[in-house]
Design a protein around this motif. Structure first.
Motif, PDB file in Angstrom:
ATOM      1  N   LEU A 689       6.915  -7.252   4.731  1.00 12.17           N
ATOM      2  CA  LEU A 689       6.719  -8.063   5.932  1.00 12.17           C
ATOM      3  C   LEU A 689       7.295  -7.356   7.153  1.00 12.17           C
ATOM      4  O   LEU A 689       6.683  -7.351   8.231  1.00 12.17           O
ATOM      5  N   SER A 690       8.458  -6.746   6.997  1.00 19.40           N
ATOM      6  CA  SER A 690       9.048  -5.987   8.106  1.00 19.40           C
ATOM      7  C   SER A 690       8.175  -4.791   8.468  1.00 19.40           C
ATOM      8  O   SER A 690       7.991  -4.480   9.655  1.00 19.40           O
ATOM      9  N   ALA A 691       7.637  -4.118   7.461  1.00 20.29           N
ATOM     10  CA  ALA A 691       6.764  -2.972   7.712  1.00 20.29           C
ATOM     11  C   ALA A 691       5.492  -3.414   8.431  1.00 20.29           C
ATOM     12  O   ALA A 691       5.021  -2.753   9.369  1.00 20.29           O
ATOM     13  N   THR A 698       1.025  -9.357  15.111  1.00 21.75           N
ATOM     14  CA  THR A 698       0.278 -10.615  15.007  1.00 21.75           C
ATOM     15  C   THR A 698       0.025 -10.973  13.549  1.00 21.75           C
ATOM     16  O   THR A 698       0.216 -12.125  13.125  1.00 21.75           O
ATOM     17  N   ALA A 699      -0.386  -9.990  12.766  1.00 20.12           N
ATOM     18  CA  ALA A 699      -0.611 -10.235  11.335  1.00 20.12           C
ATOM     19  C   ALA A 699       0.686 -10.613  10.633  1.00 20.12           C
ATOM     20  O   ALA A 699       0.713 -11.500   9.766  1.00 20.12           O
ATOM     21  N   ALA A 700       1.768  -9.944  11.006  1.00 19.70           N
ATOM     22  CA  ALA A 700       3.066 -10.252  10.400  1.00 19.70           C
ATOM     23  C   ALA A 700       3.508 -11.663  10.751  1.00 19.70           C
ATOM     24  O   ALA A 700       4.064 -12.391   9.913  1.00 19.70           O
ATOM     25  N   ALA A 704       4.353 -14.571   8.198  1.00 15.90           N
ATOM     26  CA  ALA A 704       5.664 -15.231   8.242  1.00 15.90           C
ATOM     27  C   ALA A 704       5.509 -16.738   8.296  1.00 15.90           C
ATOM     28  O   ALA A 704       6.238 -17.482   7.613  1.00 15.90           O
ATOM     29  N   LYS A 705       4.562 -17.211   9.114  1.00 14.32           N
ATOM     30  CA  LYS A 705       4.315 -18.654   9.214  1.00 14.32           C
ATOM     31  C   LYS A 705       3.872 -19.208   7.855  1.00 14.32           C
ATOM     32  O   LYS A 705       4.308 -20.297   7.438  1.00 14.32           O
ATOM     33  N   ARG A 706       3.018 -18.457   7.165  1.00 13.22           N
ATOM     34  CA  ARG A 706       2.549 -18.903   5.856  1.00 13.22           C
ATOM     35  C   ARG A 706       3.688 -18.937   4.839  1.00 13.22           C
ATOM     36  O   ARG A 706       3.821 -19.891   4.055  1.00 13.22           O
ATOM     37  N   ILE A 723      11.227 -12.067  12.592  1.00 14.74           N
ATOM     38  CA  ILE A 723       9.931 -12.221  13.264  1.00 14.74           C
ATOM     39  C   ILE A 723       9.928 -13.475  14.134  1.00 14.74           C
ATOM     40  O   ILE A 723       9.457 -13.450  15.287  1.00 14.74           O
ATOM     41  N   MET A 724      10.451 -14.566  13.616  1.00 15.49           N
ATOM     42  CA  MET A 724      10.472 -15.815  14.372  1.00 15.49           C
ATOM     43  C   MET A 724      11.385 -15.716  15.591  1.00 15.49           C
ATOM     44  O   MET A 724      11.065 -16.228  16.668  1.00 15.49           O
ATOM     45  N   ILE A 725      12.499 -15.044  15.423  1.00 14.25           N
ATOM     46  CA  ILE A 725      13.402 -14.846  16.559  1.00 14.25           C
ATOM     47  C   ILE A 725      12.713 -13.997  17.619  1.00 14.25           C
ATOM     48  O   ILE A 725      12.749 -14.291  18.815  1.00 14.25           O
ATOM     49  N   GLY A 726      12.058 -12.926  17.163  1.00 16.92           N
ATOM     50  CA  GLY A 726      11.363 -12.047  18.098  1.00 16.92           C
ATOM     51  C   GLY A 726      10.261 -12.755  18.851  1.00 16.92           C
ATOM     52  O   GLY A 726       9.995 -12.460  20.027  1.00 16.92           O
ATOM     53  N   ARG A 727       9.609 -13.701  18.196  1.00 18.79           N
ATOM     54  CA  ARG A 727       8.534 -14.459  18.823  1.00 18.79           C
ATOM     55  C   ARG A 727       9.043 -15.648  19.642  1.00 18.79           C
ATOM     56  O   ARG A 727       8.265 -16.270  20.359  1.00 18.79           O
TER      57      ARG A 727
END
Length: 829
Positions: A689-691, A698-700, A704-706, A723-727
C-alpha cells in the motif's frame, strides 16, 4: 519474567521532530548497602488459602492457614509480610481450635508472639482472617510492573467499553504479600491449597491442579487448586476472567491456553509449540517437566511481558495475535520459551536472593537461543544472540556485576545485565565446556538443588564436578565482576617465516583484563585451519603457521565472545568470510561492511550473494540496505528484487523487496502492488500500500478506504493512517484512534505515537479528538514509574504541537482541552 521495556526506550528517537527534548533521571549510589541473602528464622511448609474476590471494592477477603517450622534455632515469634492489609484475627491452630495470638501490624509486616518457643523442625499452624486492599497500598514498582500492589482488578465493574473484566496477580519481587500474608522471600518454599471463590461466569487459574469446583447459591463458584510440590511465594498466582480455555497435553499432563475468546481459534497457532518445547527442554536438561500441569494465560494491562508463575504463566495481551499477524511470524514464541524454561530455572530451582537473579533470568534468556537453534536453525539463533548482545551493549551497564549485592533496590536487578549479559555468558560457557559437559552440568545443578534455592557458586560447582575443570576464573570474571572486553585485532604476514602474526589488544578503560579462550581460523584460499588460543593480557601476540599469505584471518571464529571488537579487513577478505565462514555473524559482519561501501565492486558481489542467502535474515538485511542511488546497483538489483517481491518464502523479505522496488517508481509494478495489498500478511500488505501510494496516490487512497473496513494491524494500519493523514481525511479517525487505544504497551505503540499526534491536528469531531488526546496523554501513565520521565517530555512536546496548530486554526475549545491534559500530566507525573 520476560520484560520488553529496554526495547521501548531504544525506540524513543522514533518520535522524531515531535520529541526535541530529553529527560533523564540520574541515579547515584554514594553509599552502597550490602544486600544479604534473607535470613531464615521460620520456614514456610504449607499455605492454605480461602479467598473471595470483591469486585465492587477491588479487594480480596481471605482466610489463610500457614504451616511453618523454625529453620534451625528455636523461636517464639513469627514475622510475616502483609502489606496494606486489614488483619481481623491471628490465631494458633491446635487440636482443631483457634487460640488468639498477640500481634502487631505496622502496615507492612505482622509480628506474632507464638504461644511458646518452638524447636527446629517442630511444625505449627497459624490462622489469619484478613482483607487485602491492593488499591490502597502504595509500593515501589519495577521495570516489570507499574507499581507493586500484587493483585490487579482490571475493569472490575465493567465500566470500560470493549475491555474485559479480569483479575490477575504479580508476585515478583515481593508483591504476593499484598494479597496473602506470607514470608515473601525467594529462598522460601511452600506447598499450597487455594480455594478461590469467583463469579460463576468466569474461569480461574492458579498453581497446581484443579481438584474440584463447587457452585454456590450466590452466583459464585469455588475452585479448589492444589499444589503438592513446594515453590517460592513470589510464584503464587491467581487469574480470573472470561477466557476460552484451549486444551493440549504433554505426556498425559494438561497443557492449556487461556485467551480472550476471539483468539480461541488461533490459540494453538500462538502457543501450540509448547508441548514440543516441554519435550525439548526435558531432553537437554535431563529433568522431565517437573510439575503437574502447565497453563498460560493472557492479561490486559500487564506491561512486563510475561511471568513464570509455577505451572501458570501470565502473558501480556501482546501474546494474542490474529491469523494475519501470525503469517509473518509468531512474535511471542521466544517469550513462550523463556517462561517455560523458568519452570526449571527459577521455579524448580530458585535464586536464593535477588542478588543472584541471573540464575533465573540468564537461563530463561538463553532458552530463547536454545529453542530457536533447535526449531529454526543456528542462523536464527545466532541472529537472536546478536540482538540480545546489542541490548546489553547499548544499555550502559558496564559498571554492574552480574551477581551484585549492592543494588539500590531489588527491582534494579531486572536489567540487561541479569538477562542479556547473563545469557551471553552461558553461551560462552557452553562453547568452552562443550555441549555434553554443559548440559550434564545443568542436570547436576537442577537435580542437586531441586525444590530448593541456590546461588551462583552452586552452579559453578556443578559445572566443575562434571567437567573436571576449575572455573573460578570464569565465574570471578563474568559473574562477580563487571564490564566486557573491548578488543582491537590486527594481523600481518611474515613471508620469510611463513606465519601470520595476530595481535590482540584489550582497550577497555577498567582495570579488568579478561581471560578469553578464542578460536582463530586461518584461511588459505577457501580452506581453513583452526587455532585455539587464550587471550589473557592487555596485549597478546600469536604466531600461526601459514604457507602463504592468508586470504582471511577470522578471529573469534565461532562468534561467541561477549565483546566489542575492532578489526580492519579488506573487501576481499570480507568476501572470503561471507562465502566460506560458517556462522550467521560471519555473513552479517561481511554484509554490514559491504553495505557501507556499495560503490565498490567487491562489496556489490557480497550484496548480490546476500540477497539469495539461505537465511531470510540476511536476505532482508541485504534488500533493506540497498542504496539504489548507485546506478550500477539500481540496474543489477531490479530483476532480483522483483523476484523476491513475488516469490520469497519469507513475508518480511517479500515486504522489504516491495518497499525497495517502490524506489524505482515504475508504473509496470502497479499490478504487483495492487495484488499484494490483499496479501495475508499485514507486513506485505502495508509495504504494498505504501509502494502504491508512491506510484499512484489516488489508487492507494481508494485501496486505503476499502481496507479501512477490515482488520488492519501493524504495517498495514500504519500505511492506511499515513495515507489518510496525507489526504487530510478524517473518516479514518475511528479506526486509527481505536487501533491505538486497543494496542498493548509495545514497540508498535511507541511507533504509533507520532502518527496519532499528527492525525489529531486535522480532526474536528470533539468526541474523537478528546479520545485521541486522552490516548496520547495516557501513554505515560501506562509505563512503569521509572520509565515515565523519559517519555514525559516527548509526549508533552507532541501535545504542545497539537495545541499550537489548533490555536492557529481557531479551534480554541480543542486547544484548551489539550492544555488541560498537559497540566494533568504535569501534576500526575
Amino acid at each position: 519474567m520476560k520484560h520488553n521495556l529496554i526495547a521501548l526506550l531504544l525506540l524513543l528517537p522514533a518520535t522524531g521532530v515531535w520529541a526535541q527534548t530529553e529527560h533523564a533521571v540520574a541515579k547515584t549510589n554514594s553509599q552502597k548497602e550490602y544486600r544479604a541473602t534473607p535470613e531464615k528464622i521460620n520456614d514456610l511448609v504449607h499455605t492454605k488459602l480461602e479467598a473471595k474476590l470483591d469486585y465492587t471494592k477491588s479487594q480480596l477477603n481471605g482466610k489463610v492457614w500457614l504451616t511453618l517450622k523454625p529453620h534451625f534455632y528455636a523461636t517464639d515469634s513469627l514475622l510475616l509480610d502483609a502489606k496494606g492489609m486489614e488483619i481481623r484475627e491471628v490465631a494458633l491452630v491446635k487440636n482443631g481450635r483457634n487460640t488468639p495470638l498477640k500481634h502487631t501490624n505496622n502496615g507492612l509486616q505482622v509480628n506474632i508472639d507464638l504461644d511458646r518457643s518452638y524447636r527446629g523442625n517442630e511444625q505449627y499452624t497459624i490462622y489469619i482472617d484478613y482483607t487485602a486492599k491492593p488499591n490502597e497500598y502504595k509500593g515501589q514498582g519495577s521495570a516489570a510492573i507499574t507499581d507493586a500492589k500484587g493483585l490487579y482488578f482490571i475493569n472490575p465493574k465493567g465500566e470500560e467499553k470493549n475491555k474485559p473484566t479480569q483479575v490477575w496477580t504479580q508476585g515478583e519481587t515481593e508483591g504476593t504479600s499484598v494479597w496473602v500474608p506470607t514470608i515473601d522471600r525467594p529462598n522460601q518454599k511452600t506447598t499450597q491449597e487455594f480455594y478461590l471463590t469467583v463469579p460463576a461466569k468466569y474461569v480461574s487459574l492458579s498453581n497446581g491442579k484443579l481438584v474440584s469446583q463447587k457452585t454456590n447459591s450466590d452466583g459464585t463458584r469455588t475452585d479448589y487448586w492444589k499444589m503438592d510440590q513446594p515453590h517460592a511465594p513470589y510464584l503464587f498466582f491467581i487469574g480470573v476472567g472470561d477466557y476460552a480455555v484451549i486444551k493440549d497435553s504433554y505426556k498425559g499432563k494438561e497443557v492449556s491456553y487461556y485467551v480472550e475468546k476471539e483468539y480461541g481459534p488461533v490459540a494453538k497457532r500462538i502457543f501450540g509449540n509448547t508441548p514440543e518445547m516441554m519435550q525439548y527442554f526435558s531432553t537437554i536438561t535431563g529433568v522431565d517437566y517437573p510439575w503437574v500441569k502447565y497453563a498460560q494465560m493472557t492479561a490486559r494491562d500487564y506491561v512486563s511481558g510475561a511471568m513464570e508463575n509455577t505451572t501458570a504463566t501470565l502473558h501480556q495481551e501482546s501474546a494474542q495475535q490474529d491469523a494475519r499477524e501470525l503469517v509473518d511470524e509468531n512474535r511471542w514464541e521466544g517469550t513462550i520459551a523463556h517462561e517455560l524454561f523458568h519452570q526449571w530455572f527459577g521455579d524448580y530451582v530458585t535464586t536464593e536472593s535477588w542478588s543472584n537473579l541471573t540464575l533465573n533470568e540468564s537461563f530463561a534468556n538463553y532458552s530463547e537461543y536454545l529453542w530457536s537453534e533447535y526449531k529454526y536453525g543456528k542462523d536464527a539463533a545466532d541472529e537472536h544472540n546478536y540482538e540480545d548482545m546489542q541490548g546489553y551493549l547499548m544499555s550502559g551497564s558496564e559498571n554492574k556485576d552480574l551477581v551484585r549485592f549492592d543494588y539500590n533496590d531489588k527491582e534494579d536487578m531486572f536489567d540487561a545485565v541479569s538477562y542479556n549479559k547473563g545469557g551471553r555468558i552461558l553461551h560462552m560457557l557452553r562453547n568452552h565446556l562443550g555441549d555434553s559437559a554443559f548440559f550434564k552440568g545443568l542436570n547436576l545443578y537442577l537435580t542437586t538443588n531441586k525444590f530448593k534455592s541456590a546461588e551462583a557458586h552452586q552452579l559453578r560447582l556443578a559445572f566443575e564436578e562434571v567437567s573436571g575443570k576449575d572455573l573460578n576464573w570464569f565465574f570471578n570474571q563474568w559473574y562477580f565482576n563487571n564490564g566486557h572486553p573491548k578488543l582491537e585485532i590486527t594481523n600481518t604476514y611474515d613471508n620469510a617465516a611463513k606465519r601470520v602474526q595476530v595481535i590482540v589488544r584489550q582497550t577497555q578503560d577498567s582495570n579488568n583484563v579478561f581471560r578469553l579462550p578464542v578460536a582463530i581460523d586461518v584461511y588459505q584460499g577457501n580452506n581453513r585451519t583452526r587455532h585455539n588460543v587464550w587471550v589473557d593480557s592487555r596485549t597478546d601476540t600469536f604466531y600461526l603457521a601459514a604457507p602463504t599469505k592468508p586470504s582471511l584471518v577470522n578471529f573469534d571464529a565461532e562468534k561467541i565472545l561477549l565483546a566489542q571488537k575492532k578489526e580492519t579487513k579488506t573487501m576481499d577478505e570480507y568476501g572470503v568470510q561471507f562465502r566460506n565462514a560458517r556462522n550467521f555473524m560471519d555473513r552479517f559482519e561481511a554484509l554490514s561492511a559491504a553495505l557501507k561501501k556499495q560503490e565498490e565492486q567487491k562489496a556489490v558481489e557480497i550484496i548480490n550473494q546476500a540477497i539469495s542467502d539461505p537465511y531470510q535474515g540476511i536476505r532482508e538485511m541485504a534488500v533493506s540496505g540497498l542504496d539504489l542511488k548507485k546506478q550500477a546497483l539500481r540496474t543489477l538489483m531490479e530483476e532480483p528484487l522483483y523476484k523476491l517481491a513475488q516469490n520469497d518464502k519469507s513475508k518480511k523479505v517479500k515486504a522489504a523487496a516491495i518497499s525497495k522496488l517502490s524506489e524505482y517508481g515504475f508504473a509496470k509494478y502497479a499490478t504487483l502492488y495492487k495484488t499484494a495489498v490483499n496479501d495475508s500478511s499485514y507486513t506485505v500488505a502495508g509495504a504494498a500500500l505504501s509502494a502504491l501510494s508512491e506510484l499512484d496516490s489516488t489508487a492507494a487512497y481508494t485501496e486505503a478506504k476499502r481496507l479501512m473496513g477490515q482488520p488492519a494491524k501493524g504495517d498495514l494500519g500504519s500505511a492506511i493512517a499515513a495515507i489518510m493523514i496525507g489526504r487530510g481525511d478524517v473518516s479514518a479517525a475511528e479506526m486509527i484512534i481505536s487501533n491505538f487505544e486497543q494496542m498493548p504497551l509495545s514497540q508498535e505503540k511507541v511507533q504509533g505515537l507520532m502518527p496519532l499526534a499528527q492525525y489529531l491536528t486535522i480532526i474536528d469531531n470533539m468526541d474523537q479528538f478528546k479520545r485521541g488526546v486522552n490516548a496520547l496523554a495516557g501513554f505515560v501513565g501506562q509505563l512503569p514509574a521509572q520509565y515515565r520521565e523519559q517519555f514525559k517530555g516527548p509526549i508533552e512536546n507532541m501535545l504542545r504541537q497539537i495545541q499550537t496548530r489548533k490555536t492557529a486554526a481557531g479551534q480554541q475549545a480543542q486547544a484548551a482541552y489539550v492544555g488541560e491534559k498537559i497540566d494533568e500530566n504535569k501534576k500526575a507525573f
